[in-house]
Design an enzyme around this catalytic site. Structure first.
Site, PDB file in Angstrom:
ATOM      1  N   ASP A  42      -9.832   3.501   0.011  1.00 21.25           N
ATOM      2  CA  ASP A  42      -9.030   4.434   0.971  1.00 21.25           C
ATOM      3  C   ASP A  42     -10.113   4.583   2.005  1.00 21.25           C
ATOM      4  O   ASP A  42     -10.993   5.088   1.750  1.00 21.25           O
ATOM      5  CB  ASP A  42      -8.328   5.482   0.406  1.00 21.25           C
ATOM      6  CG  ASP A  42      -7.121   5.858   1.287  1.00 21.25           C
ATOM      7  OD1 ASP A  42      -7.489   6.391   2.207  1.00 21.25           O
ATOM      8  OD2 ASP A  42      -5.991   5.927   0.908  1.00 21.25           O
ATOM      9  N   ILE A  43      -9.648   4.674   3.098  1.00 19.43           N
ATOM     10  CA  ILE A  43     -10.633   4.836   4.334  1.00 19.43           C
ATOM     11  C   ILE A  43     -10.474   6.459   4.724  1.00 19.43           C
ATOM     12  O   ILE A  43     -11.415   6.878   5.438  1.00 19.43           O
ATOM     13  CB  ILE A  43     -10.164   4.141   5.797  1.00 19.43           C
ATOM     14  CG1 ILE A  43      -8.637   4.609   6.063  1.00 19.43           C
ATOM     15  CG2 ILE A  43     -10.366   2.805   5.415  1.00 19.43           C
ATOM     16  CD1 ILE A  43      -8.455   4.002   7.556  1.00 19.43           C
ATOM     17  N   HIS A 110       1.842   0.059  -2.064  1.00 20.59           N
ATOM     18  CA  HIS A 110       0.336   0.383  -2.551  1.00 20.59           C
ATOM     19  C   HIS A 110       0.418   1.434  -3.322  1.00 20.59           C
ATOM     20  O   HIS A 110       1.015   2.646  -3.090  1.00 20.59           O
ATOM     21  CB  HIS A 110      -0.629   0.445  -1.217  1.00 20.59           C
ATOM     22  CG  HIS A 110      -0.357   1.756  -0.289  1.00 20.59           C
ATOM     23  ND1 HIS A 110       0.919   1.486   0.552  1.00 20.59           N
ATOM     24  CD2 HIS A 110      -0.937   2.809  -0.049  1.00 20.59           C
ATOM     25  CE1 HIS A 110       0.817   2.554   1.259  1.00 20.59           C
ATOM     26  NE2 HIS A 110      -0.121   3.383   0.954  1.00 20.59           N
ATOM     27  N   HIS A 112      -1.749   4.628  -5.064  1.00 22.24           N
ATOM     28  CA  HIS A 112      -3.059   5.272  -4.933  1.00 22.24           C
ATOM     29  C   HIS A 112      -3.600   5.552  -6.311  1.00 22.24           C
ATOM     30  O   HIS A 112      -2.980   5.913  -7.376  1.00 22.24           O
ATOM     31  CB  HIS A 112      -2.407   6.564  -4.328  1.00 22.24           C
ATOM     32  CG  HIS A 112      -2.212   6.686  -2.683  1.00 22.24           C
ATOM     33  ND1 HIS A 112      -3.237   6.799  -1.705  1.00 22.24           N
ATOM     34  CD2 HIS A 112      -1.221   6.224  -2.170  1.00 22.24           C
ATOM     35  CE1 HIS A 112      -2.827   6.675  -0.694  1.00 22.24           C
ATOM     36  NE2 HIS A 112      -1.563   6.416  -0.940  1.00 22.24           N
TER      37      HIS A 112
END
Length: 152
Positions: A42-43, A110, A112
């Site tokens: 994750d960015i 998506h 997490h």
């Protein structure tokens, strides 16, 4: 899977960031890939290990899955667990799940994957990634909801 091809604009460019990452036309730190899934960092990580498991096929979000997609969710969780182990994360202090619409920023399914939960800040732990809340659901909850849906 009940997904489809990437969302494309009139110029033939994928408009979905995750579709571009899957296609290799947008940068990402890829930790795992196979024919059906990709795992990236994750960015904006909420904790030390914050990864995203993406299906390569475009699927809108967790709310719009069909009963048959439960196998996709289960496979995503298996991959997430393997990646956490490979990265040396504490599985006992981990959390996996999906933001529930409209609380997701990218409309491509998506999962997490977060660990350690203990190191997350208050907002992320108690609001943004709070299990089975109005904003975030666990894979177990999602699979149970999909089991109750009519077959498509």
């Amino acid at each position: 899977m009940t997904g489809g091809p990437p969302v494309i604009d009139n110029a033939g460019t994928a408009t979905c960031l995750f579709c571009r990452i899957v296609a290799g036309t947008a940068p990402a730190d890829v930790l795992y890939r196979d024919d059906l899934f990709l795992v990236i960092r994750d960015i904006k990580p909420a904790t030390t290990h914050h990864y995203l498991v993406l299906p390569r096929e475009h699927m809108a979000d967790a709310k719009h899955l069909a009963r048959e997609d439960a196998v996709v969710i289960k496979r995503m969780e298996e991959i997430a667990t393997a990646v956490l182990k490979a990265q040396g994360a504490d599985l006992a202090d981990s959390r996996m799940g999906f933001h529930w619409p409209p609380f997701q920023s990218i409309k491509h399914l998506h999962m997490h994957v977060l660990s350690p939960v203990e190191d997350m800040g208050y907002f992320n732990k108690k609001v943004a990634f709070r299990p089975d809340s109005w904003a975030f659901v666990t894979s177990e909850w999602l699979v149970s909801q999909l089991a109750g849906k009519q077959q498509s």
